[in-house]
Motif scaffolding. Sequence first.
Motif, PDB file in Angstrom:
ATOM      1  N   SER A  24       0.847  -1.361  -0.220  1.00  0.00           N
ATOM      2  CA  SER A  24      -0.167   0.037   0.158  1.00  0.00           C
ATOM      3  C   SER A  24       0.938   1.295  -0.095  1.00  0.00           C
ATOM      4  CB  SER A  24      -1.085   0.023   1.486  1.00  0.00           C
ATOM      5  OG  SER A  24      -2.080  -0.939   1.182  1.00  0.00           O
ATOM      6  N   VAL A  25       2.017   1.263   0.800  1.00  0.00           N
ATOM      7  CA  VAL A  25       3.022   2.360   0.539  1.00  0.00           C
ATOM      8  C   VAL A  25       3.468   2.634  -0.758  1.00  0.00           C
ATOM      9  CG1 VAL A  25       5.054   3.187   1.708  1.00  0.00           C
ATOM     10  CG2 VAL A  25       3.453   2.334   3.366  1.00  0.00           C
ATOM     11  N   VAL A  26       3.960   1.656  -1.360  1.00  0.00           N
ATOM     12  CA  VAL A  26       4.646   1.772  -2.614  1.00  0.00           C
ATOM     13  C   VAL A  26       3.730   2.032  -3.650  1.00  0.00           C
ATOM     14  CG1 VAL A  26       5.712   0.437  -4.513  1.00  0.00           C
ATOM     15  CG2 VAL A  26       6.354  -0.043  -1.852  1.00  0.00           C
ATOM     16  N   PHE A  27       2.429   1.734  -3.728  1.00  0.00           N
ATOM     17  CA  PHE A  27       1.250   1.989  -4.562  1.00  0.00           C
ATOM     18  C   PHE A  27       0.884   3.579  -4.271  1.00  0.00           C
ATOM     19  CE2 PHE A  27       0.743  -2.655  -5.481  1.00  0.00           C
ATOM     20  CZ  PHE A  27       1.651  -2.558  -6.656  1.00  0.00           C
ATOM     21  N   GLU A  28       0.783   3.870  -2.797  1.00  0.00           N
ATOM     22  CA  GLU A  28       0.645   5.434  -2.661  1.00  0.00           C
ATOM     23  C   GLU A  28       1.402   6.124  -3.040  1.00  0.00           C
ATOM     24  OE1 GLU A  28      -1.759   8.424  -1.550  1.00  0.00           O
ATOM     25  OE2 GLU A  28      -2.328   6.658  -1.572  1.00  0.00           O
ATOM     26  N   VAL A  29       2.771   5.842  -3.254  1.00  0.00           N
ATOM     27  CA  VAL A  29       3.731   6.786  -3.907  1.00  0.00           C
ATOM     28  C   VAL A  29       3.114   6.893  -5.544  1.00  0.00           C
ATOM     29  CG1 VAL A  29       5.994   6.803  -4.561  1.00  0.00           C
ATOM     30  CG2 VAL A  29       5.467   6.468  -2.394  1.00  0.00           C
ATOM     31  N   LEU A  30       2.981   5.754  -5.926  1.00  0.00           N
ATOM     32  CA  LEU A  30       2.686   5.658  -7.587  1.00  0.00           C
ATOM     33  C   LEU A  30       1.363   6.621  -7.814  1.00  0.00           C
ATOM     34  CD1 LEU A  30       3.829   2.208  -8.391  1.00  0.00           C
ATOM     35  CD2 LEU A  30       5.125   4.262  -8.832  1.00  0.00           C
ATOM     36  N   ARG A  31       0.561   6.258  -6.774  1.00  0.00           N
ATOM     37  CA  ARG A  31      -0.805   7.187  -6.806  1.00  0.00           C
ATOM     38  C   ARG A  31      -0.528   8.985  -6.820  1.00  0.00           C
ATOM     39  NH1 ARG A  31      -2.803   3.066  -4.540  1.00  0.00           N
ATOM     40  NH2 ARG A  31      -2.982   3.919  -2.452  1.00  0.00           N
ATOM     41  N   GLU A  32       0.357   8.949  -6.034  1.00  0.00           N
ATOM     42  CA  GLU A  32       0.712  10.691  -5.767  1.00  0.00           C
ATOM     43  C   GLU A  32       1.463  10.882  -6.961  1.00  0.00           C
ATOM     44  OE1 GLU A  32       0.761  12.964  -3.482  1.00  0.00           O
ATOM     45  OE2 GLU A  32      -0.632  11.965  -2.527  1.00  0.00           O
ATOM     46  N   ALA A  33       2.310  10.296  -7.601  1.00  0.00           N
ATOM     47  CA  ALA A  33       2.875  10.663  -9.011  1.00  0.00           C
ATOM     48  C   ALA A  33       2.158  10.772 -10.110  1.00  0.00           C
ATOM     49  CB  ALA A  33       4.284   9.480  -9.095  1.00  0.00           C
ATOM     50  N   TYR A  34       1.209   9.744 -10.125  1.00  0.00           N
ATOM     51  CA  TYR A  34       0.049   9.590 -11.413  1.00  0.00           C
ATOM     52  C   TYR A  34      -1.095   9.500 -10.968  1.00  0.00           C
ATOM     53  CZ  TYR A  34       4.536   8.673 -13.534  1.00  0.00           C
ATOM     54  OH  TYR A  34       6.049   8.623 -13.641  1.00  0.00           O
ATOM     55  N   PRO A  35      -1.819  10.625 -10.341  1.00  0.00           N
ATOM     56  CA  PRO A  35      -3.239  10.574  -9.823  1.00  0.00           C
ATOM     57  C   PRO A  35      -4.136  10.397 -10.644  1.00  0.00           C
ATOM     58  CG  PRO A  35      -2.215  12.768  -9.920  1.00  0.00           C
ATOM     59  CD  PRO A  35      -0.898  12.094 -10.280  1.00  0.00           C
ATOM     60  N   GLN A  36      -3.941  10.344 -11.839  1.00  0.00           N
ATOM     61  CA  GLN A  36      -5.377   9.905 -12.852  1.00  0.00           C
ATOM     62  C   GLN A  36      -5.123   8.718 -13.427  1.00  0.00           C
ATOM     63  OE1 GLN A  36      -5.823  13.279 -15.503  1.00  0.00           O
ATOM     64  NE2 GLN A  36      -5.885  14.743 -13.899  1.00  0.00           N
ATOM     65  N   GLY A  37      -3.901   8.185 -13.209  1.00  0.00           N
ATOM     66  CA  GLY A  37      -3.741   6.757 -13.767  1.00  0.00           C
ATOM     67  C   GLY A  37      -3.176   5.664 -13.139  1.00  0.00           C
ATOM     68  N   ASP A  97      11.968   5.854 -11.827  1.00  0.00           N
ATOM     69  CA  ASP A  97      12.433   7.143 -11.234  1.00  0.00           C
ATOM     70  C   ASP A  97      11.696   7.595 -10.082  1.00  0.00           C
ATOM     71  OD1 ASP A  97      14.504   7.250 -13.037  1.00  0.00           O
ATOM     72  OD2 ASP A  97      13.553   8.650 -14.485  1.00  0.00           O
ATOM     73  N   ALA A  98      10.322   7.333 -10.178  1.00  0.00           N
ATOM     74  CA  ALA A  98       9.251   7.932  -9.148  1.00  0.00           C
ATOM     75  C   ALA A  98       9.453   7.007  -7.999  1.00  0.00           C
ATOM     76  CB  ALA A  98       7.833   7.672  -9.463  1.00  0.00           C
ATOM     77  N   LEU A  99       9.785   5.937  -8.169  1.00  0.00           N
ATOM     78  CA  LEU A  99      10.021   4.782  -6.914  1.00  0.00           C
ATOM     79  C   LEU A  99      11.421   5.209  -6.256  1.00  0.00           C
ATOM     80  CD1 LEU A  99       8.792   1.502  -8.291  1.00  0.00           C
ATOM     81  CD2 LEU A  99       7.637   3.037  -6.514  1.00  0.00           C
ATOM     82  N   ALA A 100      12.384   5.477  -7.177  1.00  0.00           N
ATOM     83  CA  ALA A 100      13.836   5.785  -6.763  1.00  0.00           C
ATOM     84  C   ALA A 100      13.838   7.243  -6.013  1.00  0.00           C
ATOM     85  CB  ALA A 100      14.713   5.856  -7.849  1.00  0.00           C
TER      86      ALA A 100
END
Length: 131
Positions: A24-37, A97-100
């Motif tokens: 959930s923490v990892v996917f939340e970071v990705l939701r922040e980086a790509y909120p519409q996708g 890059d978003a994860l890094a």
Amino acid sequence: MSRSPDTEHCVSVHLTDCGHETASVVFEVLREAYPQGCDAGPVPARGTAEAEHHVVWSSTVDTATPRTDRAGAPAALVEDVRAEIHGAAHPVRQVRDALAAAFATEDHGTVPGEHEVEVRLRLTATHRPVG
């Protein structure tokens, strides 16, 4: 308009060796980086609730509309997690890059394909739980 998961901007992210909270923490970071996708949350692709650390957590990220005003502290993980990112080269690089930017990462290799690439990372816990 929503995009099909098959577009050239879509990337599959698979997490292993972690529980639901870490995924959930990892996917939340990705939701922040790509909120519409980004998918709503971690979805178990394989495994069972009884063996949570043997589950493959899966999400699809559409990188077509990245958030440009991202700022904040790196996210904290309580355990290490293995991540595999699949898709076209440029979108995979964007997700990597978003994860890094959010986590300490170790590169565990890239597997090139004819039309896609797979990147393997280990996201490491910066603060290990005491115990």
